[in-house]
Design a protein around this motif. Sequence first.
Motif, short mmCIF file in Angstrom:
data_model
loop_
_atom_site.label_atom_id
_atom_site.label_comp_id
_atom_site.label_asym_id
_atom_site.label_seq_id
_atom_site.Cartn_x
_atom_site.Cartn_y
_atom_site.Cartn_z
N LEU A 1 6.69 -2.57 -4.74
CA LEU A 1 6.59 -2.75 -6.04
C LEU A 1 5.51 -4.31 -6.09
CD1 LEU A 1 9.27 -2.08 -8.22
CD2 LEU A 1 7.44 -0.59 -7.83
N VAL A 2 5.86 -5.31 -5.20
CA VAL A 2 5.46 -6.43 -5.24
C VAL A 2 4.84 -6.67 -3.95
CG1 VAL A 2 5.85 -9.03 -5.65
CG2 VAL A 2 7.54 -6.96 -6.68
N SER A 3 3.70 -7.19 -4.32
CA SER A 3 2.39 -7.75 -3.05
C SER A 3 2.85 -9.30 -2.83
CB SER A 3 0.85 -7.47 -3.54
OG SER A 3 0.29 -7.99 -2.48
N MET A 4 3.08 -9.56 -1.69
CA MET A 4 2.94 -11.06 -1.30
C MET A 4 1.74 -11.57 -1.08
SD MET A 4 6.16 -11.41 -1.92
CE MET A 4 6.62 -13.19 -1.17
N GLU A 5 1.20 -12.64 -1.65
CA GLU A 5 0.02 -13.31 -1.56
C GLU A 5 0.26 -14.74 -0.73
OE1 GLU A 5 -3.92 -14.85 -3.86
OE2 GLU A 5 -2.20 -13.82 -4.93
N MET A 6 0.03 -14.70 0.55
CA MET A 6 0.38 -15.69 1.37
C MET A 6 -0.60 -16.75 1.47
SD MET A 6 1.62 -16.35 5.45
CE MET A 6 3.46 -15.94 5.28
N ASP A 7 -0.27 -17.96 0.80
CA ASP A 7 -1.28 -19.35 1.02
C ASP A 7 -0.95 -19.72 2.33
OD1 ASP A 7 -2.59 -21.72 0.81
OD2 ASP A 7 -2.66 -21.56 -1.30
N LEU A 8 -1.94 -19.53 3.38
CA LEU A 8 -1.61 -20.06 4.63
C LEU A 8 -1.37 -21.48 4.92
CD1 LEU A 8 -4.10 -17.52 6.15
CD2 LEU A 8 -1.55 -17.40 6.70
N TYR A 9 -2.28 -22.11 4.14
CA TYR A 9 -2.31 -23.54 3.90
C TYR A 9 -0.94 -24.12 3.68
CZ TYR A 9 -3.03 -28.41 2.14
OH TYR A 9 -3.02 -29.77 1.76
N ALA B 1 -5.87 -12.55 13.95
CA ALA B 1 -5.51 -11.41 15.05
C ALA B 1 -4.48 -10.49 14.57
CB ALA B 1 -5.45 -12.17 16.44
N LYS B 2 -3.74 -11.08 13.91
CA LYS B 2 -2.21 -10.52 13.45
C LYS B 2 -2.70 -9.85 11.98
CE LYS B 2 0.65 -11.37 16.64
NZ LYS B 2 1.55 -10.37 17.42
N ALA B 3 -3.86 -9.74 11.59
CA ALA B 3 -4.13 -9.27 10.10
C ALA B 3 -3.45 -7.96 9.67
CB ALA B 3 -5.48 -9.24 9.82
N LYS B 4 -3.76 -7.04 10.80
CA LYS B 4 -3.22 -5.64 10.66
C LYS B 4 -1.53 -5.71 10.64
CE LYS B 4 -3.62 -1.10 12.25
NZ LYS B 4 -4.29 -0.29 13.32
N LYS B 5 -1.03 -6.63 11.40
CA LYS B 5 0.34 -6.48 11.68
C LYS B 5 1.04 -7.07 10.12
CE LYS B 5 4.33 -7.72 14.14
NZ LYS B 5 4.94 -8.10 15.39
N SER B 6 0.06 -7.89 9.42
CA SER B 6 0.59 -8.73 8.29
C SER B 6 0.69 -7.70 7.02
CB SER B 6 0.11 -9.99 8.09
OG SER B 6 -1.17 -9.61 7.61
N GLY B 7 -0.20 -6.64 7.21
CA GLY B 7 -0.56 -5.87 6.01
C GLY B 7 -1.62 -6.34 5.26
N MET B 8 -2.46 -7.19 5.70
CA MET B 8 -3.56 -8.23 4.90
C MET B 8 -4.51 -7.16 4.63
SD MET B 8 -7.08 -9.41 5.01
CE MET B 8 -7.28 -10.24 6.70
N LYS B 9 -4.76 -7.18 3.36
CA LYS B 9 -6.00 -5.82 2.59
C LYS B 9 -7.11 -6.94 2.28
CE LYS B 9 -2.69 -2.48 1.42
NZ LYS B 9 -1.93 -1.44 0.25
N HIS B 10 -6.76 -8.08 1.60
CA HIS B 10 -7.76 -8.96 0.96
C HIS B 10 -7.47 -10.49 1.57
CE1 HIS B 10 -8.91 -5.51 -1.51
NE2 HIS B 10 -7.55 -5.18 -1.72
N PHE B 11 -8.40 -11.21 1.65
CA PHE B 11 -8.01 -12.42 1.91
C PHE B 11 -9.17 -13.38 0.89
CE2 PHE B 11 -11.06 -11.95 5.48
CZ PHE B 11 -12.21 -13.02 5.37
N TYR B 12 -8.89 -14.57 0.56
CA TYR B 12 -9.46 -15.31 -0.42
C TYR B 12 -9.75 -16.70 0.24
CZ TYR B 12 -7.40 -11.53 -3.26
OH TYR B 12 -7.02 -10.53 -3.68
N VAL B 13 -10.93 -17.21 0.50
CA VAL B 13 -11.22 -18.58 0.76
C VAL B 13 -10.99 -19.35 -0.65
CG1 VAL B 13 -12.73 -20.25 1.58
CG2 VAL B 13 -12.68 -17.97 2.72
N GLU B 14 -10.19 -20.60 -0.45
CA GLU B 14 -9.68 -21.26 -1.41
C GLU B 14 -9.76 -22.63 -1.03
OE1 GLU B 14 -6.16 -22.09 -4.59
OE2 GLU B 14 -5.72 -21.19 -2.52
N GLN B 15 -10.44 -23.48 -1.66
CA GLN B 15 -10.69 -24.70 -1.49
C GLN B 15 -10.38 -25.80 -2.65
OE1 GLN B 15 -13.81 -25.76 1.34
NE2 GLN B 15 -13.87 -27.82 0.98
#
Length: 161
Positions: A66-74, A125-139
């Motif tokens: 039910l809940v998507s995790m949006e990981m802020d890598l920074y 390189a681990k995007a698929k393993k993480s489940g990443m569907k979308h990424f956003y550049v944030e600054q």
Amino acid sequence: CVPWLPEQDRTPDGIKAVCETINKGAETCTKYGMKIGYHNHDFEFKDAGNGKLLYDIMLEELDPKLVSMEMDLYWVVVAGQDPLSYFDRHPGRFEQWHVKDRDKEVPTRNTEVGSGSIDFKPIFAKAKKSGMKHFYVEQEYFARPSIESAKICIDNLRALL
């Protein structure tokens, strides 16, 4: 996406209560074809006791269906944690990423992706393993005009990917 937690909720019991509320909200969202997400900062990576971090409690309590995790890598890196370790322990869980880099000279600031101290190559390189569907550049900090920063981020990401 849930973007922030008030300080009073940043305890093990507070996190559990917040997760229960998010899960209930997520059930409602799914009825309307939507999905709720959670965006981390560094405070979720504080010790919750019993060898766990608050973020680990969240990953246990939030329903992955039910809940998507949006990981802020920074913020994961600022907190002294390794995104790759989370991908290995929770494969498929991190559908969204906030991609921003940590300034080499002033680590409390972010900078253009690919210009700072975070090594994004193994992360992507681990995007698929993480489940990443979308990424956003944030600054959030700009040493130059924002349009120049955006171009640097795009160029660096193209070289990386």
